[in-house]
Scaffold this motif. Structure first.
Motif, PDB file in Angstrom:
ATOM      1  N   LYS A 109       0.942  -1.151   0.010  1.00 13.57           N
ATOM      2  CA  LYS A 109       0.025  -0.028  -0.049  1.00 13.57           C
ATOM      3  C   LYS A 109       0.736   1.314   0.112  1.00 13.57           C
ATOM      4  O   LYS A 109       0.505   2.365  -0.580  1.00 13.57           O
ATOM      5  CB  LYS A 109      -1.112  -0.206   1.207  1.00 13.57           C
ATOM      6  N   LEU A 110       2.035   0.931   0.608  1.00 13.68           N
ATOM      7  CA  LEU A 110       2.825   2.460   0.672  1.00 13.68           C
ATOM      8  C   LEU A 110       3.750   2.357  -0.603  1.00 13.68           C
ATOM      9  O   LEU A 110       4.196   1.370  -1.397  1.00 13.68           O
ATOM     10  CB  LEU A 110       3.539   2.150   2.017  1.00 13.68           C
ATOM     11  N   ASP A 111       3.958   3.722  -0.862  1.00 18.21           N
ATOM     12  CA  ASP A 111       4.947   3.963  -2.240  1.00 18.21           C
ATOM     13  C   ASP A 111       6.437   4.124  -1.661  1.00 18.21           C
ATOM     14  O   ASP A 111       6.507   3.947  -0.184  1.00 18.21           O
ATOM     15  CB  ASP A 111       4.509   5.210  -2.972  1.00 18.21           C
ATOM     16  N   MET A 112       7.154   4.361  -2.224  1.00 13.79           N
ATOM     17  CA  MET A 112       8.734   4.229  -1.834  1.00 13.79           C
ATOM     18  C   MET A 112       9.019   5.664  -1.063  1.00 13.79           C
ATOM     19  O   MET A 112       9.908   5.384  -0.110  1.00 13.79           O
ATOM     20  CB  MET A 112       9.757   4.299  -2.767  1.00 13.79           C
ATOM     21  N   SER A 113       8.309   6.806  -1.099  1.00 12.36           N
ATOM     22  CA  SER A 113       8.616   7.976  -0.470  1.00 12.36           C
ATOM     23  C   SER A 113       7.878   7.508   1.023  1.00 12.36           C
ATOM     24  O   SER A 113       8.742   8.120   2.051  1.00 12.36           O
ATOM     25  CB  SER A 113       7.609   9.114  -1.026  1.00 12.36           C
ATOM     26  N   ALA A 114       6.856   6.840   1.143  1.00 12.14           N
ATOM     27  CA  ALA A 114       6.323   6.616   2.578  1.00 12.14           C
ATOM     28  C   ALA A 114       7.297   5.415   3.249  1.00 12.14           C
ATOM     29  O   ALA A 114       7.499   5.394   4.290  1.00 12.14           O
ATOM     30  CB  ALA A 114       4.895   6.004   2.364  1.00 12.14           C
ATOM     31  N   LYS A 115       7.648   4.460   2.232  1.00  9.94           N
ATOM     32  CA  LYS A 115       8.601   3.442   2.930  1.00  9.94           C
ATOM     33  C   LYS A 115       9.992   4.006   3.641  1.00  9.94           C
ATOM     34  O   LYS A 115      10.370   3.703   4.657  1.00  9.94           O
ATOM     35  CB  LYS A 115       9.063   2.507   2.046  1.00  9.94           C
ATOM     36  N   ALA A 116      10.468   5.053   2.734  1.00  4.25           N
ATOM     37  CA  ALA A 116      11.795   5.878   3.315  1.00  4.25           C
ATOM     38  C   ALA A 116      11.347   6.600   4.409  1.00  4.25           C
ATOM     39  O   ALA A 116      12.210   6.660   5.553  1.00  4.25           O
ATOM     40  CB  ALA A 116      12.251   6.655   2.316  1.00  4.25           C
ATOM     41  N   VAL A 117      10.148   7.166   4.357  1.00  6.84           N
ATOM     42  CA  VAL A 117      10.005   8.122   5.575  1.00  6.84           C
ATOM     43  C   VAL A 117       9.691   7.390   6.977  1.00  6.84           C
ATOM     44  O   VAL A 117       9.962   7.656   8.262  1.00  6.84           O
ATOM     45  CB  VAL A 117       8.918   9.117   5.597  1.00  6.84           C
ATOM     46  N   LEU A 118       9.062   6.156   6.896  1.00  9.11           N
ATOM     47  CA  LEU A 118       8.733   5.160   7.713  1.00  9.11           C
ATOM     48  C   LEU A 118      10.062   4.864   8.618  1.00  9.11           C
ATOM     49  O   LEU A 118      10.006   4.695   9.587  1.00  9.11           O
ATOM     50  CB  LEU A 118       7.968   3.945   7.184  1.00  9.11           C
ATOM     51  N   LEU A 119      11.074   4.353   7.813  1.00  9.42           N
ATOM     52  CA  LEU A 119      12.317   3.974   8.161  1.00  9.42           C
ATOM     53  C   LEU A 119      13.044   5.394   9.015  1.00  9.42           C
ATOM     54  O   LEU A 119      13.767   5.342  10.009  1.00  9.42           O
ATOM     55  CB  LEU A 119      13.211   3.552   7.381  1.00  9.42           C
ATOM     56  N   ILE A 120      12.885   6.231   8.315  1.00  6.25           N
ATOM     57  CA  ILE A 120      13.422   7.550   9.127  1.00  6.25           C
ATOM     58  C   ILE A 120      12.883   7.911  10.273  1.00  6.25           C
ATOM     59  O   ILE A 120      13.634   8.089  11.488  1.00  6.25           O
ATOM     60  CB  ILE A 120      13.291   8.740   8.171  1.00  6.25           C
ATOM     61  N   ALA A 121      11.572   7.661  10.470  1.00  9.91           N
ATOM     62  CA  ALA A 121      10.823   7.722  11.541  1.00  9.91           C
ATOM     63  C   ALA A 121      11.117   6.900  12.644  1.00  9.91           C
ATOM     64  O   ALA A 121      11.389   7.115  14.131  1.00  9.91           O
ATOM     65  CB  ALA A 121       9.377   7.901  11.443  1.00  9.91           C
TER      66      ALA A 121
ATOM     67  N   GLU B  82       7.523  11.077  20.340  1.00  9.88           N
ATOM     68  CA  GLU B  82       7.268  12.243  19.506  1.00  9.88           C
ATOM     69  C   GLU B  82       8.585  12.897  18.903  1.00  9.88           C
ATOM     70  O   GLU B  82       9.506  12.824  19.425  1.00  9.88           O
ATOM     71  CB  GLU B  82       6.612  13.381  20.222  1.00  9.88           C
ATOM     72  N   PHE B  83       8.476  13.253  17.798  1.00  9.42           N
ATOM     73  CA  PHE B  83       9.419  13.707  16.912  1.00  9.42           C
ATOM     74  C   PHE B  83       8.947  14.739  15.660  1.00  9.42           C
ATOM     75  O   PHE B  83       7.703  14.783  15.605  1.00  9.42           O
ATOM     76  CB  PHE B  83      10.123  12.630  16.309  1.00  9.42           C
ATOM     77  N   PHE B  84       9.816  15.421  15.236  1.00 16.46           N
ATOM     78  CA  PHE B  84       9.515  16.514  14.119  1.00 16.46           C
ATOM     79  C   PHE B  84      10.162  15.852  12.986  1.00 16.46           C
ATOM     80  O   PHE B  84      11.146  15.210  12.769  1.00 16.46           O
ATOM     81  CB  PHE B  84      10.103  17.679  14.575  1.00 16.46           C
ATOM     82  N   LEU B  85       9.494  16.072  11.665  1.00 11.98           N
ATOM     83  CA  LEU B  85       9.664  15.840  10.454  1.00 11.98           C
ATOM     84  C   LEU B  85       9.706  16.996   9.663  1.00 11.98           C
ATOM     85  O   LEU B  85       8.543  17.007   8.674  1.00 11.98           O
ATOM     86  CB  LEU B  85       9.112  14.590   9.872  1.00 11.98           C
ATOM     87  N   PRO B  86      10.223  18.103   9.836  1.00 17.93           N
ATOM     88  CA  PRO B  86      10.044  19.356   8.936  1.00 17.93           C
ATOM     89  C   PRO B  86      10.194  19.080   7.529  1.00 17.93           C
ATOM     90  O   PRO B  86      11.275  18.534   7.028  1.00 17.93           O
ATOM     91  CB  PRO B  86      10.843  20.296   9.450  1.00 17.93           C
ATOM     92  N   SER B  87       9.307  19.558   6.536  1.00 14.37           N
ATOM     93  CA  SER B  87       9.292  19.307   5.120  1.00 14.37           C
ATOM     94  C   SER B  87      10.310  20.373   4.566  1.00 14.37           C
ATOM     95  O   SER B  87       9.834  21.034   3.727  1.00 14.37           O
ATOM     96  CB  SER B  87       8.010  19.068   4.468  1.00 14.37           C
ATOM     97  N   THR B  88      11.528  20.202   4.913  1.00 12.13           N
ATOM     98  CA  THR B  88      12.327  21.359   4.405  1.00 12.13           C
ATOM     99  C   THR B  88      13.439  20.803   3.748  1.00 12.13           C
ATOM    100  O   THR B  88      13.737  19.641   3.891  1.00 12.13           O
ATOM    101  CB  THR B  88      12.946  22.317   5.683  1.00 12.13           C
ATOM    102  N   LYS B  89      14.020  21.502   2.940  1.00 16.57           N
ATOM    103  CA  LYS B  89      15.112  21.047   1.907  1.00 16.57           C
ATOM    104  C   LYS B  89      16.219  20.748   3.012  1.00 16.57           C
ATOM    105  O   LYS B  89      17.027  19.626   2.749  1.00 16.57           O
ATOM    106  CB  LYS B  89      15.564  21.998   1.154  1.00 16.57           C
ATOM    107  N   LYS B  90      16.707  21.302   3.918  1.00 16.74           N
ATOM    108  CA  LYS B  90      17.648  21.146   4.752  1.00 16.74           C
ATOM    109  C   LYS B  90      17.558  19.696   5.634  1.00 16.74           C
ATOM    110  O   LYS B  90      18.272  18.987   5.615  1.00 16.74           O
ATOM    111  CB  LYS B  90      17.490  22.322   5.847  1.00 16.74           C
TER     112      LYS B  90
END
Length: 263
Positions: A162-174, A181-189
């Motif tokens: 169900k998840l695409d590659m962007s979701a799989k990558a963010v899941l592992l990052i998270a 609790e954590f932050f995932l700012p959608s910034t280039k940095k």
């Protein structure tokens, strides 16, 4: 066998009693050098963003290689069904899977050799250093041994399809952050800390939120003179069970050093 039946049998044969797969944080983000001030750089994950099938194959290899010399020998047809890349039974799967093995081999994540008519694949250390694999000891052993756990539910719930590659990558990052609790700012940095684009991070967050894997809390506001209003906000996220298991690991180990938003 169907794709789901094939994966179920592979997981059963792995004999992991806790039904989770340990993965070093270095796969997502690794240390460039030794010492407490060593900068953090993207891990091998970012090199697979455009090759989802190779990523899927690697996660299965990580799951089924649970002991011994951490190798596995299966038919190419088995891997083809498991990754959804080929359902051929006349040898056609060999070329498809061989290309995926080559991608992982070039990124120094596995090594392979002939085993009769099949290919024997051995997983290497997750940081892409081409070193022999050893089980991670956690932060008590070394900062390079910090790990998170990918639960079997990732496959058994169907999330992997169900998840695409962007979701799989963010899941592992998270999961690698190992925080309640954590932050995932959608910034280039921030995205650059992991070698992905801000748009990939944004899409991944939205997809995980859509499937209830990532939960957002009320935004927190803070003074920011770089913003036109002088105020900015960021959103705290948390992972839903069972993807939050790595939080317990972090609590059981010695406290890690304070980290930046590139944790």
């Amino acid at each position: 066998m169907s794709r789901e039946e094939t994966i179920s049998e592979l997981l059963r044969r792995s004999k992991r009693t806790n039904h989770t797969v340990p993965i070093r944080r270095a796969f997502v983000q690794k240390l460039d050098g030794a010492g407490p001030e060593a900068p953090k750089v993207p891990g091998p994950l970012h090199k697979l963003i455009r090759n989802e099938h190779a990523f899927d194959l690697l996660m299965l290899v990580y799951a089924v290689t649970s002991g011994g010399d951490y190798s596995v020998t299966e038919r190419a047809e088995t891997w083809g069904r498991a990754t959804g890349t080929s359902f051929e039974t006349d040898g056609g799967a060999s070329a498809v899977i061989s290309r995926l093995w080559l991608t992982l081999e070039r990124n120094k994540l596995i090594k392979r050799c002939s085993d009769g008519r099949f290919t024997r694949v051995t997983k290497l250390l997750e940081d892409g250093s081409e070193r022999v694999y050893t089980p991670p000891s956690g932060s008590r052993g070394s900062r390079r041994d910090v790990y998170f756990q990918l639960p079997y539910e990732y496959w058994t719930s169907g999330a992997f399809t169900k998840l695409d590659m962007s979701a799989k990558a963010v899941l592992l990052i998270a999961m690698s952050l190992r925080k309640r609790e954590f932050f995932l700012p959608s910034t280039k940095k921030f995205a650059g800390y992991y070698g992905i684009s801000a748009s990939t991070l944004y899409r991944g967050i939205n997809k995980l939120h859509e499937f209830g894997i990532l939960t957002a809390s009320e935004p927190e506001y803070f003074v920011d003179f770089t913003a036109p209003s002088g105020v900015s906000s960021h959103t705290p996220y948390s992972l839903a069970p069972p993807y939050d298991r790595s939080v317990k690991i972090a609590q059981e180990e010695e406290p890690e050093e304070e980290t930046t938003d590139a944790a």
